[in-house]
Write an enzyme that holds these catalytic residues in place. Structure first.
Site, PDB file in Angstrom:
ATOM      1  CG  HIS A  51      -0.189   0.093   2.509  1.00  0.00           C
ATOM      2  ND1 HIS A  51       0.545  -0.850   3.095  1.00  0.00           N
ATOM      3  CD2 HIS A  51      -0.002   1.209   3.359  1.00  0.00           C
ATOM      4  CE1 HIS A  51       1.181  -0.573   4.319  1.00  0.00           C
ATOM      5  NE2 HIS A  51       0.782   0.782   4.187  1.00  0.00           N
ATOM      6  CG  ASP A  76       1.930   4.913   4.757  1.00  0.00           C
ATOM      7  OD1 ASP A  76       1.393   3.748   4.877  1.00  0.00           O
ATOM      8  OD2 ASP A  76       3.166   5.163   4.688  1.00  0.00           O
ATOM      9  CG  HIS A 131       5.143   1.071   2.523  1.00  0.00           C
ATOM     10  ND1 HIS A 131       4.672   2.262   2.239  1.00  0.00           N
ATOM     11  CD2 HIS A 131       4.631   0.811   3.834  1.00  0.00           C
ATOM     12  CE1 HIS A 131       3.820   2.766   3.155  1.00  0.00           C
ATOM     13  NE2 HIS A 131       3.760   1.729   4.123  1.00  0.00           N
ATOM     14  NE  ARG A 182       2.500   5.826   9.590  1.00  0.00           N
ATOM     15  CZ  ARG A 182       1.363   5.385   8.836  1.00  0.00           C
ATOM     16  NH1 ARG A 182       1.627   3.971   8.434  1.00  0.00           N
ATOM     17  NH2 ARG A 182       0.566   6.266   8.253  1.00  0.00           N
TER      18      ARG A 182
HETATM   19  C1  SIN Z   1       3.595   0.867   7.535  1.00  0.00           C
HETATM   20  O1  SIN Z   1       2.995   0.498   6.718  1.00  0.00           O
HETATM   21  O2  SIN Z   1       3.308   2.130   8.189  1.00  0.00           O
HETATM   22  C2  SIN Z   1       4.256  -0.083   8.516  1.00  0.00           C
HETATM   23  C3  SIN Z   1       5.550  -0.273   7.995  1.00  0.00           C
HETATM   24  C4  SIN Z   1       6.486  -1.089   8.781  1.00  0.00           C
HETATM   25  O3  SIN Z   1       6.225  -1.146   9.882  1.00  0.00           O
HETATM   26  O4  SIN Z   1       7.719  -1.751   8.293  1.00  0.00           O
END
Ligand code: SIN
Length: 285
Positions: free
Chosen positions: A104, A106, A260, A275
């Site tokens: 996806h 973000d 990602h 995050r």
């Molecule tokens: C995310 O999709 O923000 C998580 C990515 C991760 O934890 O590596």
């Protein structure tokens, strides 16, 4: 003696497709405009930047992230006390589900999706728990002329809905998050499937695997064959890079030209990341 305009950071590309490790910077200290300019340029040139061995408190992460733009809260998870722009991604040894385990980009279901996402690694498994990223510039550039012509003016719907395994689905299946704003869990919007990066001017195939539902003016069934092809095409191994974390690693990716996936290959061990999501005022065009 440093010569004027001599770069002060060191760049080591981490894959043939994209991604660069930056060294020579301590992110717990204020960065002067020259150094920050080099870092920002590295993000535009490589789409993903990685720093190792950083000792950072939430305030340091916020100070660095906000040089790029304002923080935007992730809609479905409550932020840290006193730091609403940071939330913790935590998987405990007894958990099987992880957060972000499907491809996806973000918050692509919002009208103005974020510029970028920053992860700071606080605790990582002894092995595994990497993040895979794919370059949506390469995904666009490697399509045939005929496919480019077909897609150039198409719009697609991007959705947070549970059935599409987007953000809400990941959150709801974990017990570790304080979930909020579920009234936004059906949020969806249309964007061009081919977008122009507002800073580099390059075209990117805006595939957000688990958020994409259908093309505008088509049903989900009609859209599925082409969307499935594009989802598969956009994750060809030669378009990807892989981020391997150590405690103290910090990564920032450009959501306008990458997608990602968080690898879920470390059951029995803990992984804790902070995050931060960096907002943008640009609607994809
Ligand atoms: C995310 O999709 O923000 C998580 C990515 C991760 O934890 O590596």
């Amino acid at each position: 003696m440093l010569l004027k305009n001599q770069p002060t950071i060191t760049l080591d590309p981490i894959a043939g497709s994209m991604g660069v490790q930056i060294s020579g910077v301590d992110l717990s200290r204020p960065l002067d405009d020259g150094v920050f300019g080099e870092i920002r340029q590295a993000l535009l040139d490589y789409q993903v930047i990685l720093f190792h061995d950083q000792v950072l408190e939430p305030e340091h992460c916020e100070a660095f992230a906000t040089r790029f733009g304002p923080l935007v809260p992730y809609p479905f998870v409550k932020g840290l006390p006193g730091h609403p722009g940071i939330f913790e991604i935590r998987k405990e040894p007894d958990e099987r589900r992880n957060f972000g385990g499907n491809w996806h980009t973000d918050m692509s279901f919002t009208e103005t999706p974020p510029l970028g996402t920053m992860l700071y690694a606080r605790e990582v498994p002894t092995r595994g728990g990497d993040t895979l990223l794919t370059s949506l510039y390469l995904a666009w550039e490697m399509l045939s002329d005929g496919m480019k012509e077909l897609l150039r003016d198409m719009q697609a719907e991007y959705s947070a809905a549970l059935k599409h395994a987007g953000g809400r689905a990941a959150v709801m299946n974990s017990t570790r998050f304080t979930v909020e704003n579920l009234d936004r869990s059906e949020e969806a919007t249309f964007h061009p499937i081919v977008r122009t990066h507002p800073e580099t001017g390059r075209l990117a195939l805006y595939v957000s695997g688990s958020h994409l539902t259908r093309f505008a003016d088509m049903t989900e069934e009609e859209s599925a064959p082409l969307l499935d092809y594009l989802r598969t095409h956009a994750t060809r191994p030669e378009f990807t890079c892989r981020i391997r974390y150590r405690p103290g690693s910090l990564v920032l990716w450009d959501n306008r030209c990458t997608q990602h996936l968080a690898l879920n290959d470390y059951h029995g061990e803990r992984r804790v990341m902070h995050r931060l999501t960096i907002g943008s005022s640009d609607r994809p065009h």
